[in-house]
Structure formats: C-alpha cells, structure tokens
Design an enzyme around this catalytic site. Sequence first.
Site, mmCIF file in Angstrom:
data_model
loop_
_atom_site.group_PDB
_atom_site.id
_atom_site.type_symbol
_atom_site.label_atom_id
_atom_site.label_comp_id
_atom_site.label_asym_id
_atom_site.label_seq_id
_atom_site.Cartn_x
_atom_site.Cartn_y
_atom_site.Cartn_z
ATOM 1 C CG HIS A 251 35.285 44.886 40.897
ATOM 2 N ND1 HIS A 251 34.378 45.732 41.503
ATOM 3 C CD2 HIS A 251 34.820 43.631 41.106
ATOM 4 C CE1 HIS A 251 33.411 45.026 42.055
ATOM 5 N NE2 HIS A 251 33.647 43.744 41.829
ATOM 6 C CD GLU B 129 32.373 40.688 39.091
ATOM 7 O OE1 GLU B 129 32.188 40.091 40.165
ATOM 8 O OE2 GLU B 129 33.226 41.577 38.942
#
Length: 258
Positions: free
Chosen positions: A99, A171
Amino acid sequence: MGRTRMTWIGTSWKMNKTLAEARAFADGLVAARSALDGVRAFVIPPHTAIAAVRERLPADVPVLIGAQNAHWEPAGAYTGEVSMSMIADAGATLVEIGHSERRQHFGETDDTVALKVEAAVAAGLTPLLCVGEPAGVRAAGGEIDWVAGQVSRGLSRLAAHDLRRVVVAYEPVWAIGDLGREAQPDEIAPVMEMLSTRFRLAAVLYGGSVNRRNAAELLGVPGTDGLFVGRAAWDVAEFVELLRIGARARHTGRPDAR
C-alpha cells in the site's frame, strides 16, 4: 465477450477499530448475509482483530479475512513484525502488500514488496498487491508505465502459473485518503485495461475515494473485477450497501483465457 465473474468488494480498516468494534462489524455482516450473494467480499482488520473477526463469522457467511501486512521471513528476530504463517494461523487468507502508505511511511520498496508477494503465495495466501502513481506522474502522463513497472517488479519472484493467485488493486495515490479526489472512469480506464490484458491475475480491483455514489460507475470500467474501499466502508451498513451495489452490477469479467 468474457464470462460473468464474481465481483470483489472489500475494505481495509487501517489503524482503526477496537476488538468490540470489529466484532460488531462482523455481527452486522452476519445479519446482512443475503447481501453477500454473488459477491466476493473481504475485510482486512488490524492484526489485533483478525482472529476475533474470523471467529465471529460462521462458515456460511462467505467473507475473506485479510491482514494489512506481514514479513517475508518465516520467523526470526524482527521485532514488531508478524509472519505469513502467523496471519494465516489467526484466520487470514489474504494479505495486503505494498500500500502506498507503507511505501511512504515505512520504507517499503518494490524489492520488499516482491519478497512479500512470494512469501504470501508460498504460505497459501492470496496477495493483494497495491499499486498506483503519484499526482506528478499522472500530470506528466506516465501512469501506465509507472503502474506496469510496479506490478512487474512486485510479481518478479513468482512463477508464471502463480500469477493467477494474485489480486492487484490499482489505487492512484492522488485519489486515496481524506484529501484524495474522486477519479473519473475515463481517467482510470486505460490503466485498468492495461492491468487486465497485460497480466494474468486472479482479479484487478480499483480503489481510491470509492463510495456508494460512484461505485456502480467505477465497476462499469472495462477490466474492473471489483472495488477496494477505504473509509466509506468502515460503517457496516455502508459496506453492506456497497456489497449490494456490487451484486447488482452484474460485472462482466475478462475472457476465460486470462
């Protein structure tokens, strides 16, 4: 035309929710189990709540439980870390890797991401590999090469036949967090198409300022197998509504040959 694929809808709680709050969320999913029909739902609690959530969900409530991180070594003197086998033992079947917040705040690199992806697959877990370009790269028109490079390096330690065990979440950094802006479908479509055609993956998800207002439209972007949702899914009622949107989307996946 590809076959109809089950839509993935999931959320990571980041550093949020006590054990009591985690159990209450799980109880809400049990109460709304009909919303899970036709959707591959997943929840990624903090490490402290993985076992509690897993124990709260009976076998007939099909929700995958994930972990937000794990080390690539099977054991050792790594204070503060947990291994892939530890999170599996707690009840996780999926692990979030790479992430952007971990890349930014904890020094994760493409090399450590690749080690973790390899370790996850070796432990029988599904890696959820997160990728995405910063605003400057997007402004310069370099998002395709940036994201493709992140994925290629993240998968570099896997055999070709293991790529089908990996889920990738696109993302864009400029679209996530409380300061992120909602991406428009035409902004993400080229990246989703690239990911869905260049890499033979289990699924390709989109994440970044996803909410109940834009979820159906984002699911309609070609190559999108589902959504990875942040704060808009931390309330169980909102998450259930997103599950229902996913079930209604009747999303058409990529060809069987993927």
